[in-house]
Write a protein that holds these residues in place. Structure first.
Motif, PDB file in Angstrom:
ATOM      1  N   ALA A 146       0.832  -1.205   0.000  1.00 15.58           N
ATOM      2  CA  ALA A 146       0.000   0.000   0.000  1.00 15.58           C
ATOM      3  C   ALA A 146       0.866   1.254   0.000  1.00 15.58           C
ATOM      4  O   ALA A 146       0.483   2.283  -0.546  1.00 15.58           O
ATOM      5  CB  ALA A 146      -0.922  -0.004   1.217  1.00 15.58           C
ATOM      6  N   ILE A 149       1.505   3.399  -3.239  1.00 16.09           N
ATOM      7  CA  ILE A 149       0.553   4.310  -3.879  1.00 16.09           C
ATOM      8  C   ILE A 149       0.851   5.767  -3.533  1.00 16.09           C
ATOM      9  O   ILE A 149       0.961   6.594  -4.443  1.00 16.09           O
ATOM     10  CB  ILE A 149      -0.887   3.910  -3.511  1.00 16.09           C
ATOM     11  CG1 ILE A 149      -1.137   2.454  -3.922  1.00 16.09           C
ATOM     12  CG2 ILE A 149      -1.901   4.816  -4.156  1.00 16.09           C
ATOM     13  CD1 ILE A 149      -0.852   2.177  -5.389  1.00 16.09           C
ATOM     14  N   TYR A 152       3.972   6.798  -5.310  1.00 14.69           N
ATOM     15  CA  TYR A 152       3.718   6.900  -6.744  1.00 14.69           C
ATOM     16  C   TYR A 152       3.148   8.272  -7.098  1.00 14.69           C
ATOM     17  O   TYR A 152       3.600   8.936  -8.032  1.00 14.69           O
ATOM     18  CB  TYR A 152       2.755   5.780  -7.133  1.00 14.69           C
ATOM     19  CG  TYR A 152       2.179   5.861  -8.504  1.00 14.69           C
ATOM     20  CD1 TYR A 152       2.976   5.654  -9.622  1.00 14.69           C
ATOM     21  CD2 TYR A 152       0.836   6.130  -8.693  1.00 14.69           C
ATOM     22  CE1 TYR A 152       2.438   5.715 -10.885  1.00 14.69           C
ATOM     23  CE2 TYR A 152       0.289   6.187  -9.956  1.00 14.69           C
ATOM     24  CZ  TYR A 152       1.089   5.988 -11.041  1.00 14.69           C
ATOM     25  OH  TYR A 152       0.555   6.058 -12.292  1.00 14.69           O
ATOM     26  N   PHE A 153       2.178   8.718  -6.304  1.00  9.96           N
ATOM     27  CA  PHE A 153       1.600  10.034  -6.584  1.00  9.96           C
ATOM     28  C   PHE A 153       2.566  11.156  -6.213  1.00  9.96           C
ATOM     29  O   PHE A 153       2.578  12.202  -6.849  1.00  9.96           O
ATOM     30  CB  PHE A 153       0.273  10.199  -5.836  1.00  9.96           C
ATOM     31  CG  PHE A 153      -0.862   9.513  -6.522  1.00  9.96           C
ATOM     32  CD1 PHE A 153      -1.415  10.054  -7.667  1.00  9.96           C
ATOM     33  CD2 PHE A 153      -1.340   8.310  -6.056  1.00  9.96           C
ATOM     34  CE1 PHE A 153      -2.452   9.410  -8.316  1.00  9.96           C
ATOM     35  CE2 PHE A 153      -2.380   7.662  -6.709  1.00  9.96           C
ATOM     36  CZ  PHE A 153      -2.932   8.212  -7.836  1.00  9.96           C
ATOM     37  N   GLY A 156       4.899  11.058  -9.314  1.00  9.49           N
ATOM     38  CA  GLY A 156       4.253  11.311 -10.597  1.00  9.49           C
ATOM     39  C   GLY A 156       3.523  12.637 -10.642  1.00  9.49           C
ATOM     40  O   GLY A 156       3.521  13.312 -11.660  1.00  9.49           O
ATOM     41  N   ARG A 157       2.882  12.999  -9.537  1.00  9.55           N
ATOM     42  CA  ARG A 157       2.070  14.215  -9.590  1.00  9.55           C
ATOM     43  C   ARG A 157       2.826  15.441  -9.101  1.00  9.55           C
ATOM     44  O   ARG A 157       2.656  16.528  -9.628  1.00  9.55           O
ATOM     45  CB  ARG A 157       0.817  14.016  -8.736  1.00  9.55           C
ATOM     46  CG  ARG A 157      -0.177  15.113  -8.970  1.00  9.55           C
ATOM     47  CD  ARG A 157      -1.543  14.717  -8.503  1.00  9.55           C
ATOM     48  NE  ARG A 157      -2.526  15.669  -9.021  1.00  9.55           N
ATOM     49  CZ  ARG A 157      -3.680  15.898  -8.421  1.00  9.55           C
ATOM     50  NH1 ARG A 157      -3.983  15.253  -7.330  1.00  9.55           N
ATOM     51  NH2 ARG A 157      -4.529  16.754  -8.929  1.00  9.55           N
ATOM     52  N   ARG A 165       6.787  11.157 -14.884  1.00  9.91           N
ATOM     53  CA  ARG A 165       5.759  10.138 -15.090  1.00  9.91           C
ATOM     54  C   ARG A 165       6.404   8.785 -15.311  1.00  9.91           C
ATOM     55  O   ARG A 165       6.027   7.784 -14.734  1.00  9.91           O
ATOM     56  CB  ARG A 165       4.935  10.497 -16.317  1.00  9.91           C
ATOM     57  CG  ARG A 165       3.653  11.176 -15.955  1.00  9.91           C
ATOM     58  CD  ARG A 165       2.881  11.449 -17.204  1.00  9.91           C
ATOM     59  NE  ARG A 165       3.166  12.793 -17.693  1.00  9.91           N
ATOM     60  CZ  ARG A 165       2.963  13.169 -18.949  1.00  9.91           C
ATOM     61  NH1 ARG A 165       2.530  12.295 -19.835  1.00  9.91           N
ATOM     62  NH2 ARG A 165       3.201  14.409 -19.307  1.00  9.91           N
ATOM     63  N   ILE A 169       6.159   5.440 -12.941  1.00  8.74           N
ATOM     64  CA  ILE A 169       5.687   4.133 -13.424  1.00  8.74           C
ATOM     65  C   ILE A 169       6.777   3.081 -13.216  1.00  8.74           C
ATOM     66  O   ILE A 169       6.507   1.968 -12.758  1.00  8.74           O
ATOM     67  CB  ILE A 169       5.283   4.224 -14.903  1.00  8.74           C
ATOM     68  CG1 ILE A 169       4.057   5.106 -15.027  1.00  8.74           C
ATOM     69  CG2 ILE A 169       5.003   2.857 -15.461  1.00  8.74           C
ATOM     70  CD1 ILE A 169       3.440   5.089 -16.383  1.00  8.74           C
ATOM     71  N   LEU A 172       6.807   2.101  -9.666  1.00 10.00           N
ATOM     72  CA  LEU A 172       5.657   1.302  -9.241  1.00 10.00           C
ATOM     73  C   LEU A 172       5.753  -0.121  -9.796  1.00 10.00           C
ATOM     74  O   LEU A 172       5.515  -1.097  -9.074  1.00 10.00           O
ATOM     75  CB  LEU A 172       4.365   1.968  -9.706  1.00 10.00           C
ATOM     76  CG  LEU A 172       3.111   1.342  -9.120  1.00 10.00           C
ATOM     77  CD1 LEU A 172       3.035   1.638  -7.639  1.00 10.00           C
ATOM     78  CD2 LEU A 172       1.873   1.860  -9.808  1.00 10.00           C
ATOM     79  N   LEU A 173       6.114  -0.230 -11.075  1.00 13.88           N
ATOM     80  CA  LEU A 173       6.121  -1.570 -11.670  1.00 13.88           C
ATOM     81  C   LEU A 173       7.233  -2.430 -11.082  1.00 13.88           C
ATOM     82  O   LEU A 173       7.030  -3.608 -10.788  1.00 13.88           O
ATOM     83  CB  LEU A 173       6.262  -1.472 -13.187  1.00 13.88           C
ATOM     84  CG  LEU A 173       5.025  -0.886 -13.871  1.00 13.88           C
ATOM     85  CD1 LEU A 173       5.211  -0.871 -15.365  1.00 13.88           C
ATOM     86  CD2 LEU A 173       3.777  -1.672 -13.503  1.00 13.88           C
TER      87      LEU A 173
END
Lengths: 517, 554
Positions: A146, A149, A152-153, A156-157, A165, A169, A172-173
């Motif tokens: 968890a 997440i 990741y944001f 990425g954000r 970006r 990714i 995360l992957l």
């Protein structure tokens, strides 16, 4: 031991804080940020009080809470800490307010004026406390996955640059792939071990009596996930990209805290759940650690971007930590445990200072800076201290841990220790060369107006520098806290250690005998 | 059962006994299906006699009321089912009422209710269905009907009949009832697929494809039933099971009927795997899911999948339970193909509905790993997975109905048009992100618990390679789920100002809310569902032992 559910509070408080900050309207972003800071300080205070009640003489888990969660799968909500977990939780809780403070203005131009970023930081803090405190393998896995997440944001954000970006990714992957392999192993632990409770798995015999081949596969499932997280060569390639595209605050939490979950997991799960399989994998793991140490250091020298440079130095440092873990000696383990904490402080400080530079000139490239020490002496001074900590100068905290790792590794086998020493030499090179290029020399015209640290920034960096010096001079409290856990791990390893079966493990056994005395 | 082994095949062959007294049928236990059937028949009458302006409210009332009443009856039966007993069969052994059947029927009814809410939703006075399906697309006649505001309220009875078939499908206890249920379920769906309001040719093409392929698979299925009947001398699952245990009906005493059985299993599997959408019988799914009106896609993706898996589980666990060693390798191959092929093909998809279709195929593969386990843990895992997946997928399709290419435009299928949704409608994008994370199996969502349940069952049954393939294809699927999140949150909206979002009405809003709540609650606290609704696993992983303790009645 006590009726107050300390750890649950320490998980719930930042989680609720995150929710509150996320739900605050954008117009009140400033108040939301203040609230986020207050929550993170409150968590630190809460954990501080808890730590004061921690009994450093007991070897087992403390502040334990066990509640059934999904009885059908034997899953419990079970938390508790030993010395190592406690130190890591405290380290994380100390870093979060500093990161919040340092990141105050970072996302002011975002549509939500940065409050989403702060909510994510708090959410991440809740999961970090959870992942270190979990004593149920399933619960650990839940937090472990968890956690991806929010990060990741955050990358990425709220990250930096065009690559963010892709970096998010990739991160995360990579992590998901490792995590899913671990899921197979987690299920395997339940199917073969019959329970998810860590303390039952360690003390009970169900896992130890398994076929060695099955144990080795289970070990590998955990190990690969942790090696990605740590990260270890050759699974490290996501880290420099992710760190390079992060806000420095994210990088602090990512490299300083999250990656520790990998090394912590190796110590806690790989070694203690599968001692015999771990013994079998000692040499491959040591070899990978050595490659990480040297490879990370060499690549760090070649970097032109400071964030990426620090990320690569971390690959090298994580090599030291895993070397200490798989040396399987008391000193090695104590060193590795201390290293995790000290590295968090030292690397955290480096990232934060680079963040201050980015806030001034919007660049993390070494080539964009020169002679900064003339314009901003305090910034340069803290950078030097953090850098010297990074290369483990005696008198600063990381030295103690690195020294212990070396002793541990040497007792295990002199050859890896000698190879690892190369990393120390290279560390001096990459740190000092970076310092020389950015901080010394004449101050060019374009940097003449560079401001020194303001009070907020000083407030973020000064505690870290103080901690680095404090634990460099007086590491005893940390050693005391770690000691019983390390002893327990060593007993666990010896208790079920099979007689050396493979030719290559001869020296392993020797090293362990030396350590257990 | 042991004594029946000798007597039964002969008795089954001499089955047609002529009596004066009609068979006793327990109408109480059949009540949920009868209620839905009655509602469907009444809805047809309403279509004929209720004046046009009042049809929609009447139809809605009948449909929602019927499904709700059936659900209440199912609940009542579940609570009155005697503790410790598997259940019972009724109507001469044609229908089984046991815990798996009741759980699956309850799930189907809840999901059908939510789908009906989505079907009933109107945006700007228009529902998702063609104004006049019989009018040629693009013709003057169609335009007139659109302007006159015509609508097809026949949709509701059709959905009710489909739901009736779905209820019967997982409860059918002989092959003929199973086949009837399959057709009752499928025929209305063929029709419903072809009446989308927009992109009508596309929708009709989907319906034709679905119908042709569905008819093919039904033929295979029927042929398989014939072969199994030839082998076992009965279509009843319990009789077939006995015959399988005994090595065939009396005429096959030498055991030389084996090929007949294997062919029969294979062909029956083709029919069932087609409905489930497993590779290599998955090709209809992307086309049909994309072409069908989105609320109908939601109905198919949730309820039909639950029903199809329910039937698959019952057939393989009860009728063919004795020959598990002969069908397990086949399902191994199908499961691996399904997970790998669909995950890889899905990566290249650019249309959201096609992507969700392939994702549904991958999830079918995950559930198949639990079927391969062939024990009670596998059954429980599959049932939980289906329920969890159903809520999530309806929610995801509900979001799809709201995102349009432009003002009053068609649904934005192309993923590029979704760029920047996270900025324009953060709540909607957040809900979809949660659904996608659940599909990807991230912890704290229902998808994770489901995945854990099926993989745990498979690993405990010794199918470790299958589980490893499963998690690796999970990682691949995560890639395309995450790509959508990236598009929504990290990408700048396209030139025209990004996607237009229709405000969610009360109905769609509640569908999405239910989806979010179920996805989150089943992920954080699944214990009530796992402990009380799904039969507890019997001891042991041995298929022979567990096959009698999985909760299916025989």
């Amino acid at each position: 031991m006590t009726d107050i559910p300390w750890l649950t509070l320490a998980i719930a408080l930042p989680a609720l804080g995150a929710l509150g900050v996320a739900l605050t309207p954008v117009e009140r972003a400033e108040q939301a940020k203040r609230a986020a800071f207050a929550v993170s300080v409150a968590v630190l205070a809460l954990l501080g009080v808890m730590a004061a009640r921690f009994d450093t003489s007991a070897a087992g888990l403390q502040f334990e809470e066990v509640h059934p969660w999904i009885p059908r799968f034997g899953v419990s909500y079970a938390v508790g800490v030993d010395g190592i977990a406690l130190l890591l939780i405290l380290m994380s809780a100390a870093l979060v307010p500093l990161v919040i403070l340092a990141a105050w203005r970072e996302n002011d131009d975002a549509p939500d004026r940065g409050k989403g970023y702060f909510a994510l930081i708090l959410a991440l803090e809740a999961m970090i406390v959870g992942v270190f405190a979990a004593t149920d393998v399933f619960l650990f896995y839940v937090f472990f996955e968890a956690m991806l997440i929010p990060v990741y944001f955050m990358i990425g954000r709220y990250g930096r640059g065009e690559q963010r970006r892709r970096a998010a990714i990739t991160f995360l992957l990579y992590s998901l792939a490792g995590g899913l392999l671990m899921l197979v192993a987690v299920i395997g632990v339940y199917v073969y071990g019959g329970t998810f409770l860590w303390s039952d798995l360690v003390s009970g015999g169900a896992l130890a009596e398994l076929d060695p081949t099955v144990l080795r596969w289970l070990f590998l499932g955990f190990f690969i996930a942790f090696a990605i997280k740590a990260p270890m060569w050759p699974l490290h390639s996501w880290l420099p990209t992710a760190a390079g595209s992060s806000r420095p605050g994210t990088a602090v939490l990512l490299v300083g805290v999250l990656d520790k979950v990998g090394t912590y997991g190796m110590l806690r799960y790989c070694l203690e759940l599968f001692p015999s399989a771990a013994a079998w994998f000692v040499w491959p793991a040591v070899a990978l650690s050595l490659v990480s140490i040297v490879y990370g250091a060499i690549l760090a020298i070649g970097q032109s971007d400071m964030l990426r440079l620090i990320a690569f130095t971390s690959v090298s440092h994580f090599g030291f930590i895993t070397l200490g873990i798989f040396a399987m000696t008391t000193q090695g383990h104590s060193g590795a445990a201390l290293y995790m904490v000290n590295h968090g402080f030292a690397t955290g400080a480096l990232f934060l200072i680079v963040g201050f530079l980015i806030a001034r000139r919007d660049s993390s490239l070494i080539a964009d800076y020169q002679g900064v020490q003339k314009a901003a002496p305090v910034l340069a001074g803290t950078f030097l201290v953090a850098g010297l900590a990074g290369l483990s100068l005696p008198g600063l905290a990381p030295f103690v841990s690195e020294f212990l790792v070396f002793i541990g590794a040497y007792m295990f086998n002199p050859v890896p220790a000698v190879i690892a020493a190369v990393g120390v030499v290279l560390a001096a090179l990459y740190i000092l060369w970076m310092y020389q290029r950015t901080m010394t020399g004449p101050l060019p015209e374009r940097l003449s107006g560079l401001a020194d640290l303001d009070r907020r920034e000083l407030g973020a960096i000064a505690p870290l520098v103080a901690l680095i010096i404090l634990f460099g001079v007086y590491p005893q409290p940390m050693l005391d806290a770690v000691e019983p856990s390390v002893q327990r791990t060593m007993e666990q390893l010896d208790a079920t250690d099979p007689a050396p079966a493979v030719g290559g493990t001869g020296p392993t056994a020797g090293g362990q005998e030396g350590a257990s005395e | 059962m042991i004594s029946a082994t000798q007597a039964a095949p002969g008795a089954a062959l001499a089955a047609p006994v002529i009596t004066d007294s009609p068979p006793a049928i327990d109408y109480w236990l059949l009540a949920p299906m009868l209620v839905v059937f009655a509602a469907g028949v009444l809805a047809v009458l309403a279509e004929a006699f209720v004046p046009r302006p009042r049809r929609r409210p009447v139809q809605l009332l009948l449909a929602l009321g019927g499904v709700l009443a059936a659900f209440v009856l199912t609940l009542a039966q579940a609570f009155t089912l005697p503790e410790g007993e598997a259940g019972t069969t009724l109507a001469l052994g044609a229908v089984a009422v046991d815990r798996p059947a009741l759980f699956l029927q309850g799930t189907i009814l809840v999901l059908a209710f939510i789908s009906l809410l989505l079907i009933a939703e109107r945006h700007g006075g228009e529902d998702a269905f063609a104004a006049q399906a019989a009018a040629v697309p693009g013709s003057e006649e169609e335009r007139e009907h659109v302007l006159a505001g015509s609508e097809h309220t026949e949709v509701y009875p059709l959905v009710l009949f489909a739901v009736l078939g779905m209820l019967l499908f997982p409860a059918a206890n002989d092959f003929l009832t199973l086949f009837v249920a399959l057709e009752v379920m499928s025929l209305p769906l063929y029709l419903l697929c072809g009446i989308a309001r927009r992109r009508r040719l596309f929708s009709q093409e989907a319906a034709v494809k679905y119908f042709l392929l569905g008819a093919f698979s039904s033929a295979f299925f029927l042929f398989g039933i014939a072969l199994v009947y030839g082998y076992a001398g009965s279509v009843n699952f319990a009789r077939v099971d006995e015959a399988v245990q005994a090595g065939g009906a009396e005429i096959f005493q030498g055991g030389n009927g084996e090929p007949l059985l294997l062919l029969g299993i294979g062909l029956v599997a083709v029919g069932l795997l087609f409905k489930v959408g497993a590779v290599p019988f998955h090709n209809w799914k992307p086309d049909v899911y994309q072409g069908a009106p989105t609320p109908i896609t939601a109905l198919m993706a949730s309820c039909t999948l639950v029903a199809a898996f329910g039937a698959l589980l019952r057939v393989f666990f009860t009728a063919f339970g004795g020959s598990v060693e002969s069908w397990r390798p086949m399902l191994w191959v199908v499961a691996i193909l399904t997970m790998v092929v669909a995950a890889i093909v899905a990566v290249t998809q650019r249309d959201i509905k096609r992507l969700l279709a392939y994702s549904s195929v991958v999830h079918a593969g995950f559930v198949l790993t639990a079927v391969v386990a062939a024990d009670s843990a596998g059954l429980a895992g599959a049932m939980f997975y289906l329920a969890a997946y159903g809520f999530t997928t309806i929610g995801a399709f509900a979001v799809v109905t709201l995102v349009r290419t432009h003002e009053n435009g068609a649904e934005a299928g192309d993923l590029e048009q979704w760029a920047g949704l996270g900025r324009t409608s953060p709540v909607l994008a957040g809900a979809l992100s949660l659904f996608l994370l659940a599909f990807a199996g991230i912890p704290l969502t229902s998808g994770f618990i489901g995945k854990f349940a099926v993989f745990e069952a498979a690993l405990a049954a010794g199918a470790a390679p299958l589980v490893v393939v499963g998690v690796l294809s999970s990682a691949v699927t995560a890639f395309f789920y995450v790509r959508i999140i990236v598009l929504m949150y990290f990408s700048e909206p396209a030139e025209k100002g990004g996607p237009r979002v229709v405000p969610a009405g009360l109905l769609t809003g509640s569908v999405i809310s239910i989806g979010v709540a179920a996805t989150f609650l089943l992920g954080v606290y699944p214990t009530p569902v796992l402990d009380h609704l799904i039969p507890a696993p019997g001891g042991g992983t041995d298929a022979e032992v567990a096959a009698t303790a999985d909760g299916f009645t025989r």
